[in-house]
Every structure is written in structure tokens, then in C-alpha cells.
Design a protein around this motif. Structure first.
Motif, PDB file in Angstrom:
ATOM      1  N   VAL A  97       0.843  -1.195   0.000  1.00 52.64           N
ATOM      2  CA  VAL A  97       0.000   0.000   0.000  1.00 52.64           C
ATOM      3  C   VAL A  97       0.879   1.245   0.000  1.00 52.64           C
ATOM      4  N   PHE A  98       1.922   1.240   0.838  1.00 56.98           N
ATOM      5  CA  PHE A  98       2.863   2.363   0.903  1.00 56.98           C
ATOM      6  C   PHE A  98       3.475   2.631  -0.477  1.00 56.98           C
ATOM      7  N   LEU A  99       3.966   1.584  -1.128  1.00 52.37           N
ATOM      8  CA  LEU A  99       4.614   1.746  -2.429  1.00 52.37           C
ATOM      9  C   LEU A  99       3.620   2.223  -3.488  1.00 52.37           C
ATOM     10  N   PHE A 100       2.422   1.683  -3.460  1.00 48.27           N
ATOM     11  CA  PHE A 100       1.394   2.074  -4.428  1.00 48.27           C
ATOM     12  C   PHE A 100       1.046   3.552  -4.288  1.00 48.27           C
ATOM     13  N   VAL A 101       0.854   4.000  -3.040  1.00 48.26           N
ATOM     14  CA  VAL A 101       0.479   5.394  -2.810  1.00 48.26           C
ATOM     15  C   VAL A 101       1.633   6.326  -3.182  1.00 48.26           C
ATOM     16  N   VAL A 102       2.877   5.924  -2.870  1.00 45.45           N
ATOM     17  CA  VAL A 102       4.038   6.727  -3.267  1.00 45.45           C
ATOM     18  C   VAL A 102       4.049   6.920  -4.778  1.00 45.45           C
ATOM     19  N   MET A 103       3.865   5.840  -5.522  1.00 42.66           N
ATOM     20  CA  MET A 103       3.928   5.931  -6.978  1.00 42.66           C
ATOM     21  C   MET A 103       2.779   6.762  -7.537  1.00 42.66           C
ATOM     22  N   ALA A 104       1.616   6.676  -6.886  1.00 44.29           N
ATOM     23  CA  ALA A 104       0.483   7.489  -7.338  1.00 44.29           C
ATOM     24  C   ALA A 104       0.738   8.965  -7.055  1.00 44.29           C
ATOM     25  N   LEU A 105       1.235   9.279  -5.862  1.00 42.90           N
ATOM     26  CA  LEU A 105       1.467  10.675  -5.479  1.00 42.90           C
ATOM     27  C   LEU A 105       2.593  11.319  -6.282  1.00 42.90           C
ATOM     28  N   GLN A 106       3.521  10.516  -6.764  1.00 47.04           N
ATOM     29  CA  GLN A 106       4.617  11.070  -7.553  1.00 47.04           C
ATOM     30  C   GLN A 106       4.145  11.666  -8.870  1.00 47.04           C
ATOM     31  N   GLN A 113       5.948  15.368  -0.906  1.00 47.75           N
ATOM     32  CA  GLN A 113       5.475  14.815   0.367  1.00 47.75           C
ATOM     33  C   GLN A 113       5.022  13.356   0.201  1.00 47.75           C
ATOM     34  N   ALA A 114       5.356  12.732  -0.921  1.00 50.61           N
ATOM     35  CA  ALA A 114       4.824  11.403  -1.239  1.00 50.61           C
ATOM     36  C   ALA A 114       5.150  10.380  -0.155  1.00 50.61           C
ATOM     37  N   GLY A 115       6.401  10.331   0.308  1.00 46.53           N
ATOM     38  CA  GLY A 115       6.789   9.347   1.312  1.00 46.53           C
ATOM     39  C   GLY A 115       6.034   9.518   2.607  1.00 46.53           C
ATOM     40  N   LEU A 117       3.097  11.158   3.182  1.00 46.43           N
ATOM     41  CA  LEU A 117       1.661  10.900   3.028  1.00 46.43           C
ATOM     42  C   LEU A 117       1.377   9.413   2.821  1.00 46.43           C
ATOM     43  N   ALA A 118       2.228   8.738   2.051  1.00 43.53           N
ATOM     44  CA  ALA A 118       2.032   7.301   1.827  1.00 43.53           C
ATOM     45  C   ALA A 118       2.195   6.521   3.123  1.00 43.53           C
ATOM     46  N   ALA A 119       3.142   6.933   3.965  1.00 43.81           N
ATOM     47  CA  ALA A 119       3.328   6.267   5.251  1.00 43.81           C
ATOM     48  C   ALA A 119       2.085   6.430   6.124  1.00 43.81           C
ATOM     49  N   ALA A 120       1.482   7.616   6.085  1.00 41.30           N
ATOM     50  CA  ALA A 120       0.264   7.856   6.865  1.00 41.30           C
ATOM     51  C   ALA A 120      -0.886   6.984   6.364  1.00 41.30           C
ATOM     52  N   VAL A 121      -1.021   6.882   5.033  1.00 36.82           N
ATOM     53  CA  VAL A 121      -2.069   6.031   4.457  1.00 36.82           C
ATOM     54  C   VAL A 121      -1.856   4.574   4.867  1.00 36.82           C
ATOM     55  N   ALA A 122      -0.611   4.096   4.732  1.00 40.70           N
ATOM     56  CA  ALA A 122      -0.315   2.697   5.064  1.00 40.70           C
ATOM     57  C   ALA A 122      -0.570   2.410   6.541  1.00 40.70           C
ATOM     58  N   LEU A 123      -0.183   3.351   7.411  1.00 42.50           N
ATOM     59  CA  LEU A 123      -0.394   3.146   8.848  1.00 42.50           C
ATOM     60  C   LEU A 123      -1.881   3.088   9.173  1.00 42.50           C
ATOM     61  N   GLN A 144      -7.086 -11.354   1.459  1.00 47.00           N
ATOM     62  CA  GLN A 144      -5.760 -10.764   1.653  1.00 47.00           C
ATOM     63  C   GLN A 144      -4.835 -11.072   0.479  1.00 47.00           C
ATOM     64  N   LEU A 145      -4.808 -12.343   0.072  1.00 41.51           N
ATOM     65  CA  LEU A 145      -3.902 -12.731  -1.007  1.00 41.51           C
ATOM     66  C   LEU A 145      -4.360 -12.160  -2.345  1.00 41.51           C
ATOM     67  N   ALA A 146      -5.669 -12.055  -2.546  1.00 45.82           N
ATOM     68  CA  ALA A 146      -6.159 -11.404  -3.766  1.00 45.82           C
ATOM     69  C   ALA A 146      -5.715  -9.945  -3.790  1.00 45.82           C
ATOM     70  N   THR A 147      -5.741  -9.294  -2.636  1.00 40.12           N
ATOM     71  CA  THR A 147      -5.269  -7.912  -2.533  1.00 40.12           C
ATOM     72  C   THR A 147      -3.772  -7.830  -2.807  1.00 40.12           C
ATOM     73  N   LEU A 148      -3.017  -8.783  -2.275  1.00 41.05           N
ATOM     74  CA  LEU A 148      -1.567  -8.791  -2.480  1.00 41.05           C
ATOM     75  C   LEU A 148      -1.230  -8.847  -3.963  1.00 41.05           C
ATOM     76  N   PHE A 149      -1.817  -9.790  -4.686  1.00 42.87           N
ATOM     77  CA  PHE A 149      -1.511  -9.929  -6.110  1.00 42.87           C
ATOM     78  C   PHE A 149      -2.102  -8.776  -6.924  1.00 42.87           C
ATOM     79  N   SER A 150      -3.252  -8.249  -6.484  1.00 40.49           N
ATOM     80  CA  SER A 150      -3.843  -7.102  -7.185  1.00 40.49           C
ATOM     81  C   SER A 150      -2.942  -5.882  -7.058  1.00 40.49           C
ATOM     82  N   LEU A 151      -2.450  -5.628  -5.840  1.00 39.14           N
ATOM     83  CA  LEU A 151      -1.543  -4.498  -5.648  1.00 39.14           C
ATOM     84  C   LEU A 151      -0.249  -4.694  -6.429  1.00 39.14           C
TER      85      LEU A 151
END
Length: 603
Positions: A97-106, A113-115, A117-123, A144-151
Motif C-alpha cells: 500500500v505504501f509503495l502504491f500510494v508513493v507511486m500514485a502521489l509522484q 510529500q509522497a513518502g 503521506l504514503a506512510a500515513a495512508v499505510a499506517l 488478503q492474497l487477492a489484494t496482495l496480487f492485485s496491488l
């Protein structure tokens, strides 16, 4: 490496919050995992993937295989180990989730502020009280696993699609590799849960909200042709999917398609409220029994909920390309799109919090960016204090919910404290009372289910049969007359406990209150109706055989033989055990050959 330290701190905090819930037993249909344990006991490592699936032949096989490995590692079902594995997967997902949000915010004005904000979302996502249901509800590892592969698929798409300021266009080889990689990850996600069908929808949203070249391309001749072709293919797939299928069969539900759609509008706002401002009043595990919307103004909040959802969609479309609000609109669209399967027209149960596990990423993204945009206008120490108080409050409610996962009786009491009845919690609490010999409160709860949820009273009436037999009460003819009036999800696997009670008490007492000549025909009729609607009937069929066996093993064998020849393989295993136990029982020669083949196959 500040982000790494933050993730480690988030992992520690998540572990502390989840710790109480690891010690509890399984809830709801997580008891299915004992079926996998039985396969492990019988076959060990010599097992086929198709035998582990809960759905179609190879449906959701990856999570089932992971459960099998858990069971093999601990030589049996260990709820603590299975839930701990789920928590580990949850944290891995939180990292993604952290990595996905970072890439979206970039790709937005918030790239600096991507790192943070992404940390706040992930937490927030990791410690969400709502998302806890997707973790400690053990069988939802499939989610959970469907989410893992989807992300993973979305991360790969964002990575391959190109950096925000790339100078060179993406090569053809890269595009082919991207499509192949996303396709493979989508297949893996689908092998976990059907929610993976939403991956193309999320990719479309990414293109619409985060990549400015898509609208320009859609304006070209090639873009228009491609869009039209894809629309026609999508419509054709929908027609093929729904034509002659049972996907919209509401015959086993106590609500109609229209009522479900109207009710889901209200439920989505409940989800949003609990995701953003969780309350201890809604931390129970049992959420069935929620009042159904029977019309646009029944209740009146239905119309308001529909209007509110329409407003969210309009906001997302209106600000799709807005420099400041575009990423917020993307989060809103991601959340709404994440619910278009399980919170739409399909005849699923009305309310389950784990349905928010993936969609909530979008909501938390929109919430965090909105909050940051507002709080940066006040002094930093005030903003930090507000954020800290909010996180502590969320963590407190989530920890309280974790405690309820460790205590079944507490979970039942919380559910029964609401202003609407949870038939599941009431029936389960009644079972606890019966096990303790507390007949009066058990009967009071069962009567309440029958009175307030008549469409879900089958299990309660079976429990009353058990009570009458255990207390040597006279036959209640009215109970038998109403037993056959069965509709709704009350016929699912959870009815097995009540059936087991009836069989066990009759086996021990042969009481007059249980009339097999009345009960068995009702159960056989229910079994036939379930199979006619292509629904599993084995949890009814098994106990019909058990009731026959209380007075005549040959009749039990006849019933099991009929089921086995009709394709119910579990009946074959029970029949083999019955033949081994009683040498006087006889079956047909063809059945004997089929049973020998079944036994030889798994030697």
C-alpha cells in the motif's frame, strides 16, 4: 531510510494491536478450515489442488494451499498460527500500500510529500478497525492474497507505464512485458478470489486520473475505435456472464435485487463512517440482521445515501484532472470502484467489513491528502497533536475489536446489544447457553429469532427441537408444521451445529419430541431444493444419514448410496465407514466398484 524505520514502527504497532485477537477461536465460516485438516489427515502430502478448493474446481486454490501448508506445519489446525500468518500477510500488504500510494502521489503536486503521506495512508490502513475483519476472520486470507496480487499488478503497471518525467516513450518490448506481467498477476489474484476482476477497472482509473495522455489519445481515431471495441467486448462479456446463469438468483435470499441495491447505498456510508471514525458501538463481529431498505424512503436515509454516493461520483469525475483535488478524486473513485462487485447487484449477504480491505486504500488516500491540505494551514505542533490524537483513537478502537475476536461470548453480546437482531449471534449465544445447561435464556433467544427474523428461523426451530428432547417435553406439532417454511441463508453451513445437537440428543434419548417421520422428509425436501438451485446440500444430507442410522443402518446406507451415485463424493467416504462398521449393510455391485475406485485413488 526514514521510511524503513516508519514501516518497522508500523509493524510493531500493528502487532501490538492485533495480539489479543490471535488467541481466539475461529468465527463464522472459518470453521471450513477443519475440512482441510480432515483432507490432511487422510491424504498427507498426496493431495490434488482441486480437492482443496472451496468454490469451483480450482477456485481460490492459492489461499487453500496456504492453509494446507499451515496445517501440515503444525500437524493440525492451529488458529493462532493461521491468524499470525494472516497478520504477516497484512503487513506485507501494508508495505505494498505504501509503495502504491508513493507511486500514485509522484504523479501529482504532492510528489515532494509522497513518502510522508504514503506512510500515513499505510499506517491508517494497517490499524483500521474495519480492516481487522479481513485479517482475524481467518478464512478471508483469500481476500488478503487477492489484494496482495492485485496491488502487485497495479505496482507493476505503474512502474512499466513510465516515470512521471520520463523523457522517452515506453518501448514495445516493455509494453509486452507489462501486459504479460499484469496478466499473470491478475490470474494469481483471481486464483485467490474473484475480486481480481476489478484489476482492469483500477488500471482504467489510474490511466484516467494519473496520466494526462489518455484523454488526448481517446480523442484520436485510433482511440475512439479502441474504446468502442472494448465497450462492445465488455457488453458481450456481461451478456454471456448473466445469460442463463444463477449469478442473479435471489431465491435463497430474504431480500430482492432492488432491496439489496438500495440497502448497499446505506451500508457503503456505514463503511465510510467506520473506516474514518471507528466507534466501539460497531466493533462486533456479527453484522447480519441489518434492516433492509424496502423503498427509496423506507428508511428515509436510503434516498440520502444514494444522493451522497451520486455526489461522490460527480466529485470524482468533475475533479479528475484538478491539480490539487485530482488525487483526492482518484481515492474516492478507487473506493467506489472497489465495491462494484460485492456491494452491487449480486445476491451476496448484505454486510461484511472485509469487503473494504482493498477499496479502503482509496478512501484513506483521499482522507490523508485532504487532512494534510487542511492541517498545513495551522501551526505544525497543533497539526501534529490532532494527528496523534486521531491515531491513538483509531488504535484504541481497533485494539478493542481485537479483544472481541479472542472472546466468542463477548462477540455475541456486543452483536446482541444493537438495536437490530443478529440471528447468527443469537443462535450462537443460545448454543452456548445450551452447552451450559441454561435452558431458559437459550429458549428466550431462540424465540426472539423466530419472532424477529422469521425468514431465518430454521436453525432456531431445530434448536427448540433439541431443547424439547433434552427436557422431555411433549411433541410440538406447530414446530414441525413451520419447520418446512424455509427460505434465506439459514440453510448455509452454520445450520450444522443445530443438526448435530438434534442427532446427538435423539441418539442418546430416543425422545418422543423428535418425530423422525416428520423431520426426515422435511430435510430431504430441503436438500432437493438446494441441489435444484445448484447450492451445496451436504451439510443437510450428512445429518439425514445420521438420523436414518439411529434406527436402521441399511436405510442410512441407501440414502448415502443415492447421494454418492448422484456425484456427492463425501457421501462415498461416509458410506465406506458405515460399511466397515456394519457388515450386514448391503449396497449395489456398481456402488461397490465405485467405492473401491474411490478408496484406491487415495491410497
Amino acid at each position: 531510510m526514514a521510511w524503513l524505520s516508519g514501516l518497522l514502527l508500523a509493524a510493531l504497532l500493528t502487532g501490538l494491536i492485533y495480539a489479543p485477537g490471535l488467541s481466539g477461536e475461529f468465527h463464522l465460516d472459518s470453521a471450513k478450515l477443519y475440512q482441510i485438516e480432515q483432507i490432511y489427515r487422510e491424504q498427507g502430502a498426496d493431495v490434488e489442488l482441486a480437492e482443496l478448493s472451496f468454490a469451483s474446481k480450482f477456485g481460490r486454490v492459492i489461499p487453500q494451499l496456504s492453509f494446507y501448508l499451515n496445517i501440515a506445519f503444525s500437524d493440525g489446525v492451529d488458529p493462532y498460527q493461521i491468524k499470525l500468518t494472516n497478520v504477516v500477510i497484512h503487513f506485507i500488504n501494508g508495505t505494498m500500500v505504501f509503495l502504491f500510494v508513493v507511486m500514485a502521489l509522484q504523479r501529482t503536486r504532492y510528489r515532494e510529500q509522497a513518502g510522508f503521506l504514503a506512510a500515513a495512508v499505510a499506517l491508517l490502513w494497517l490499524i483500521s478497525a474495519v480492516n481487522m475483519s479481513g485479517v482475524l476472520y481467518a478464512v478471508q486470507r483469500m481476500n488478503q492474497l487477492a489484494t496482495l496480487f492485485s496491488l502487485a499488478a497495479l505496482l507493476l503497471f505503474l512502474r512499466g507505464r513510465g516515470a512521471p518525467r520520463a523523457r522517452h516513450p515506453v518501448s514495445r518490448l516493455t509494453r509486452v512485458s507489462l501486459v504479460a506481467g499484469v496478466g499473470l498477476l491478475s490470474i494469481l489474484a483471481y486464483a485467490c478470489k474473484e475480486n481480481a476482476l476489478l484489476i482492469p477497472v483500477f488500471i482504467m482509473l489510474i490511466e484516467m486520473f494519473l496520466f494526462p495522455d489518455l484523454p488526448k489519445w481517446l480523442g484520436t481515431k485510433a482511440g475512439k475505435v479502441t474504446a468502442a471495441t472494448m465497450s462492445l467486448v465488455f457488453i458481450a462479456l456481461l451478456i454471456a456472464l448473466f445469460s442463463g446463469s444463477s449469478l442473479l438468483d435471489y431465491s435463497h435470499r430474504t431480500f430482492t435485487l432492488e432491496e439489496r441495491v438500495l440497502t448497499q447505498a446505506r451500508i457503503l456510508w456505514i463503511y465510510i463512517g467506520q473506516l474514518l471514525v471507528p466507534t466501539t458501538a460497531a466493533i462486533g463481529l456479527y453484522q447480519d440482521g441489518i434492516p433492509v431498505s424496502t423503498g427509496l424512503f423506507a428508511p428515509a436515509t436510503t434516498a440520502a445515501a444514494l444522493a451522497g454516493l451520486s455526489g461522490l461520483v460527480v466529485f470524482a469525475v468533475r475533479y479528475c484532472r484538478h491539480e490539487t483535488l485530482g488525487i483526492i478524486a482518484f481515492g474516492v473513485a478507487f473506493f467506489v470502484a472497489g465495491h462494484i462487485l460485492e456491494s452491487s447487484v449480486f445476491p451476496l449477504e448484505l454486510y461484511y467489513e472485509h469487503r473494504n480491505y482493498l477499496p479502503s486504500i482509496g478512501l484513506y488516500l483521499a482522507f490523508v491528502v485532504s487532512t494534510y491540505w487542511l492541517l498545513r494551514r495551522i501551526p505544525k505542533h497543533y497539526a501534529a497533536a490532532i494527528a496523534l490524537v486521531y491515531l491513538v483513537g483509531v488504535g484504541f478502537v481497533t485494539h478493542a475489536k481485537s479483544v472481541t475476536w479472542s472472546d466468542q461470548q463477548l462477540a455475541y453480546r456486543l452483536a446482541l446489544a444493537r438495536d437490530y437482531l443478529s440471528p447468527r449471534a443469537a443462535s450462537s449465544m443460545a448454543q452456548l447457553y445450551l452447552e451450559k445447561g441454561q435452558i431458559a435464556p437459550a429458549v428466550a433467544l431462540l424465540d426472539r429469532v423466530i419472532a424477529e427474523s422469521p425468514h431465518e428461523a430454521f436453525r432456531a426451530r431445530l434448536q427448540k427441537l433439541y431443547v424439547q428432547c433434552a427436557t422431555d417435553a411433549p411433541v410440538d406439532e406447530r414446530l414441525y408444521a413451520r419447520l418446512a417454511n424455509v427460505t434465506g441463508r439459514e440453510l448455509d453451513i452454520e445450520v450444522s451445529q443445530a443438526m448435530s445437537n438434534v442427532v446427538n440428543v435423539y441418539t442418546a434419548t430416543k425422545c418422543d419430541a423428535i418425530r423422525l417421520d416428520r423431520l426426515i422428509p422435511v430435510l430431504k425436501s430441503i436438500s432437493a431444493a438446494l441441489r435444484a438451485n445448484e447450492r451445496s446440500s451436504w451439510h443437510i444430507d450428512y445429518y439425514v444419514g445420521e438420523l436414518y442410522a439411529t434406527f436402521d443402518n441399511q436405510q442410512a446406507a441407501g440414502w448415502l448410496e443415492q447421494l454418492f451415485l448422484d456425484g456427492e463424493e463425501p457421501a462415498g467416504w461416509v458410506l465406506i465407514e458405515l460399511l466397515d462398521r456394519d457388515q450386514n449393510v448391503r449396497v449395489g455391485p456398481d456402488t461397490t466398484k465405485a467405492l473401491d475406485a474411490l478408496a484406491a485413488r487415495d491410497l
